[in-house]
Motif scaffolding. Sequence first.
Motif, mmCIF file in Angstrom:
data_model
loop_
_atom_site.group_PDB
_atom_site.id
_atom_site.type_symbol
_atom_site.label_atom_id
_atom_site.label_comp_id
_atom_site.label_asym_id
_atom_site.label_seq_id
_atom_site.Cartn_x
_atom_site.Cartn_y
_atom_site.Cartn_z
ATOM 1 N N PRO A 289 34.651 40.026 36.786
ATOM 2 C CA PRO A 289 33.342 39.909 37.296
ATOM 3 C C PRO A 289 33.286 38.467 38.221
ATOM 4 O O PRO A 289 33.475 37.484 37.847
ATOM 5 C CB PRO A 289 32.265 39.887 36.029
ATOM 6 C CG PRO A 289 33.202 40.710 35.273
ATOM 7 C CD PRO A 289 34.647 40.476 35.369
ATOM 8 N N ASN A 290 32.661 38.687 39.471
ATOM 9 C CA ASN A 290 32.259 37.514 40.209
ATOM 10 C C ASN A 290 33.636 36.685 40.607
ATOM 11 O O ASN A 290 33.331 35.556 40.899
ATOM 12 C CB ASN A 290 31.425 36.590 39.380
ATOM 13 C CG ASN A 290 29.978 37.205 39.363
ATOM 14 O OD1 ASN A 290 29.354 38.166 40.417
ATOM 15 N ND2 ASN A 290 29.463 37.207 38.150
ATOM 16 N N HIS A 291 34.703 37.270 40.646
ATOM 17 C CA HIS A 291 35.892 36.602 40.773
ATOM 18 C C HIS A 291 37.133 37.254 40.890
ATOM 19 O O HIS A 291 36.880 38.745 40.714
ATOM 20 C CB HIS A 291 36.296 35.668 39.709
ATOM 21 C CG HIS A 291 37.422 34.537 40.064
ATOM 22 N ND1 HIS A 291 37.508 34.075 41.444
ATOM 23 C CD2 HIS A 291 38.255 33.504 39.307
ATOM 24 C CE1 HIS A 291 38.142 33.053 41.431
ATOM 25 N NE2 HIS A 291 38.681 32.772 40.267
ATOM 26 N N ARG A 382 35.723 46.366 47.467
ATOM 27 C CA ARG A 382 35.169 45.155 47.125
ATOM 28 C C ARG A 382 35.239 44.175 48.342
ATOM 29 O O ARG A 382 34.533 43.357 48.572
ATOM 30 C CB ARG A 382 35.895 44.459 45.685
ATOM 31 C CG ARG A 382 35.463 43.156 45.464
ATOM 32 C CD ARG A 382 35.877 42.884 43.941
ATOM 33 N NE ARG A 382 35.557 41.729 43.468
ATOM 34 C CZ ARG A 382 35.576 41.402 42.309
ATOM 35 N NH1 ARG A 382 35.939 41.989 41.200
ATOM 36 N NH2 ARG A 382 35.063 39.958 42.025
ATOM 37 N N ASN A 386 32.348 42.272 50.529
ATOM 38 C CA ASN A 386 32.453 40.829 50.808
ATOM 39 C C ASN A 386 32.145 40.700 52.356
ATOM 40 O O ASN A 386 31.390 39.781 52.956
ATOM 41 C CB ASN A 386 33.973 40.251 50.677
ATOM 42 C CG ASN A 386 34.184 40.221 49.252
ATOM 43 O OD1 ASN A 386 33.085 40.065 48.402
ATOM 44 N ND2 ASN A 386 35.213 39.941 48.851
#
Length: 603
Positions: A289-291, A382, A386
Amino acid sequence: MNTTTHRQASILLSLPEEVITSIIFYISESSLVELSRTCRKLYRLCSSPLEIRQRCLTRRWWDRRHNFTAMVDCKDIHKVNWLKLYIHRMNVERTTTRLLDEIIANPTNHINNFNRIVDFGYDAKDTLARHAQVEDDQVDDPLARRFQASIALQYLHRRRALQIWQDLRSGADVPLEVALLAFDLFVITGDSPDIEETLSDFDSLSQLFLSQTPEFYLLETSEKALALITFLWEQGFKACPLGHYRAMKNQFIGLTMRTVRTAIPLTLVAIFCAVARRVGMKAYPCGFPNHMLAIVEAEGNEAVSVSCASASAGAGATAGKSSPTTAANPAAVNYQYYDLFCSPNRHPRLDKQRLLDDLSTHDPSLIPYLLSPSPILNIVLRQARNIINTCQLTSRAEADVINIGYPSINHTYALYSAIAAHVILKPGYSHNYVTQMSEICNSYLPMDVRFLEEEILPTVPEGREKGMLTNVVGALRAQDEMPRTVARRDGEGVKYKIGMVLRHVRYGYLGAVFGWTQECKQGEDWVQVMGVDGLNRGRRQPFYHVVVEDGSVRYLAEESIRLIKPQLQSVQPLMALAGKYFKRFDKENGMFVSNMQAEFPDD
């Protein structure tokens, strides 16, 4: 045949066949056909598998349907029908050139002609590349030829990207770096490297690492991972400056490989996994998550570094070559986790307990999934998000600042790549994505109407929206097939002609005329906003469509521009788009030669 010609032919035929074959290799394709018709011996030599194979090898690009590498590697040359392949290729090259000629000469039917070209796949790429690099003195229409051939090449690249993602969607074994390199195919221009060249760069990077790490295969897994990460950092593949996190280049793995090498976590992890796999390591992306982390699977009986409970249902989804066969049961696999985005001053390996602590607020049933190798399809989606976030969360002014020092990327095409990935890889209908894609096709890429027809229309629910999209598709097709309106000169009213180079009286920018109207034809709102009625001659004067040096297109009143007669060097900023409207630049007269005869026959 006269005596001299007969004597020359006799001398040629008296030579050893291997010498004749060497001579034949250097003659052109058209001469080869003529020579093969002279006698049986020369026909046999001209069509021999060895000769035809050599000619096929002079072509750089082949469509994947041929499996050309396997054909070349075949030890028995007679098991491959080289003559059939060569004849096919010659037909493709002739047809591609003919269709390109039609696109240049005729303003209509471009969509069908471009799609007929790209249906040849990469069999057409060499021919298009040759036309895209033609010299000014080789043809009568170098600007138009280079422009339209480049447009066709870009379309060919986009179609290949779509095919890669369609293969991924169908469960094919697509490597992580290939799936991500598909994004690059939307934004590469000119002679930028294609996927194969970037894959070769990965091979070279892997070989360089092994040459600098001779003890590599004697190391433990953690030592191998650390050695590779340290090597990549030394090669420049490390965290991008936070102030440039949203730089568009960072989203593209191919651009990162060959330009500025700092990047965001996902791109760095993908590069690590690609190199790791080439040196025999089992490495995968982990969508934390978030990385984004890198997972390395420990070898043999090495100590377990991460032990998870049984994975949730999605953990073992197809993920191409970058996913382990045991991903559905991570408890049975020894995983090590690495942060490629951390500072080189900090150890990149992460402790399992720290990861679990970071996930303490998540649903416990999801934790095994979050610590498992992510399916490649998810990684592509993903990266698409971005790119979309970079386009939507960054203002024009911010983009100009954060992209300083980075390669220039067309943000519209980048956004298009992300939307296309979503449409193909994520089931379901999205109104926003369909609307954006329709607008991009309508404004910039009309030949991609085929993508709307094949991939998007079937997903749109029956009703008003499907009817509207059907109308958009129909309108694009109709506009492309519609004969252009002819504008005739009426006396001396219109001062400037198609191709003339002008400079704006007030703002000084350079432009070239590609169209005109006898008077202002814009709507009342535009007239009021632009203050047309405040001009000395108002709206009842000729207005000109002008392509400007910054790449924009303007509609300018005659009194606001003045004619100049520039040197070739002065018009270089116009060359990028000049081929859309003009054949070439006439240095003697200081103006472009029109390719708009269908609309403006008097110019």
